[in-house]
Design an enzyme around this catalytic site. Structure first.
Site, mmCIF file in Angstrom:
data_model
loop_
_atom_site.group_PDB
_atom_site.id
_atom_site.type_symbol
_atom_site.label_atom_id
_atom_site.label_comp_id
_atom_site.label_asym_id
_atom_site.label_seq_id
_atom_site.Cartn_x
_atom_site.Cartn_y
_atom_site.Cartn_z
ATOM 1 N N SER A 17 0.800 -1.225 0.000
ATOM 2 C CA SER A 17 0.000 0.000 0.000
ATOM 3 C C SER A 17 0.839 1.284 0.000
ATOM 4 C CB SER A 17 -0.958 0.000 1.191
ATOM 5 O OG SER A 17 -1.901 -1.023 1.065
ATOM 6 N N THR A 62 -5.242 -3.670 8.206
ATOM 7 C CA THR A 62 -5.073 -5.029 7.717
ATOM 8 C C THR A 62 -4.971 -5.980 8.900
ATOM 9 O OG1 THR A 62 -3.831 -6.394 6.137
ATOM 10 C CG2 THR A 62 -2.548 -4.872 7.503
ATOM 11 N N LYS A 66 -8.827 -5.877 11.635
ATOM 12 C CA LYS A 66 -10.008 -5.408 10.916
ATOM 13 C C LYS A 66 -11.283 -5.465 11.755
ATOM 14 C CE LYS A 66 -8.521 -6.262 6.165
ATOM 15 N NZ LYS A 66 -8.895 -6.863 4.861
ATOM 16 N N ASN A 87 -11.635 -1.947 6.892
ATOM 17 C CA ASN A 87 -10.298 -1.907 6.298
ATOM 18 C C ASN A 87 -9.868 -0.486 5.934
ATOM 19 O OD1 ASN A 87 -11.879 -1.491 3.923
ATOM 20 N ND2 ASN A 87 -10.232 -2.354 2.682
ATOM 21 N N ILE A 219 -8.813 -14.580 -5.060
ATOM 22 C CA ILE A 219 -8.362 -13.337 -4.432
ATOM 23 C C ILE A 219 -6.878 -13.366 -4.079
ATOM 24 C CG2 ILE A 219 -10.668 -12.866 -3.552
ATOM 25 C CD1 ILE A 219 -9.553 -13.509 -0.729
ATOM 26 N N TYR A 221 -2.933 -13.238 -4.976
ATOM 27 C CA TYR A 221 -2.103 -12.738 -6.077
ATOM 28 C C TYR A 221 -0.627 -13.082 -5.903
ATOM 29 C CZ TYR A 221 -1.580 -8.679 -2.917
ATOM 30 O OH TYR A 221 -1.346 -7.852 -1.830
ATOM 31 N N GLY A 242 -6.105 -11.978 -7.554
ATOM 32 C CA GLY A 242 -6.557 -11.032 -6.549
ATOM 33 C C GLY A 242 -5.925 -9.658 -6.591
#
Length: 280
Positions: A17, A62, A66, A87, A219, A221, A242
């Site tokens: 992120s 995360t 959550k 989230n 979902i 990746y 994902g």
């Protein structure tokens, strides 16, 4: 004055992120910075209070926070309340409000890769954990009503269906039952951790009965193409990993914080490069 955003989790060093959001701040000329914060469970309440005190404008949440963060926020969006997880946190009227962009992020990624109108699709969700719950509730909230759930524990799937506040037509299935009925579905969504690195040869179920042209989404990746996606592709299905969900949930968070739409293609390219993969 530079605005501060961030992400909290335990662990947090692996998060993609910061590089994604900081590049968008730079490209859109937003005077802001996105910072990862390693917060352990015992310090969560203190951390939220501290972030409010120093003026952080918003942050992502995360694992494993959550759900446990919810009592420490000033308000919760109804969808996030129903899902039971937050989230994305946004500073609103001096307080912190919690949202869940995971499910809608998944839907936007799916619409980008496949089709806009999902309302008539026959959907099977594999798994009944937190990600499955966010996707299931978000699909029903967007009027996709024919959604079945299969799980190793059918009781967990039944519980998720029973607790959903949105109208739908859903059945809880065993994995074996779902395998036999795969041809009934036009969209299959794999939400478990089965097949994630390093156990990349594992798969939650066989795709032997899959119909040609079914859309299969996983979902995960990492790896970019899981065992279940490889098998689905061999049988003629369209597939998606994902990464799109991760990008779009982040884009929705970015928009909530800044009221600006980020460049999803640019976000995808920078995260794909960081992960060492290639765009398909």
């Amino acid at each position: 004055m530079m605005k501060l955003y961030g992400v909290i989790g335990d662990p947090i060093a692996q998060s993609m992120s910061p590089i994604m959001h900081n590049e968008e701040f730079k490209q859109l000329k937003v005077d802001a910075h996105y910072q990862p914060f390693h917060i352990i469970h015992q310090d969560l309440k203190t951390a939220v209070e501290g972030m409010k005190a120093i003026g952080i404008e918003g942050f992502n949440v995360t694992a494993p926070h959550k759900t446990t963060i919810m009592p420490f926020l000033d308000g919760i969006d109804p969808l996030a309340q129903a899902i039971g997880a937050v989230n994305t946190v946004v500073r609103e009227s001096g307080g912190f409000w919690g949202y869940n962009t995971d499910g809608y992020g998944f839907i936007e990624a799916l619409q980008t890769a496949w089709k806009e109108d999902l309302s008539n699709e026959r959907v099977l969700i594999i798994g009944a954990g937190g990600a499955a719950r966010a996707i299931y509730y978000s699909l029903l909230a967007r009027d996709v009503v024919n959604v079945d759930i299969c799980n190793r524990s059918v009781a967990n799937a039944e519980k998720m269906i029973a607790e959903c506040p949105y109208n739908g037509v859903s059945k809880a299935l065993t994995l074996d039952d779902a395998e036999e009925r795969l041809a009934n579905y036009t969209l299959i969504i794999q939400t478990t951790s089965i097949g994630m690195y390093p156990d990349i040869s594992d798969s939650p179920m066989s795709m032997e009965n899959l119909s040609v042209d079914t859309f299969v989404s996983d979902i995960i990746y990492n790896p970019f193409e899981t065992a279940i996606l490889k098998e689905a592709k061999k049988r003629g299905a369209h597939t998606q990993n994902g990464l799109g969900m991760f990008i779009h949930q982040g884009a929705l968070a970015f928009e909530k914080w800044t009221n600006m739409k980020p460049d999803v293609d640019r976000m995808t390219k920078i995260v794909t490069k960081q992960l060492g993969g290639e765009l398909c």
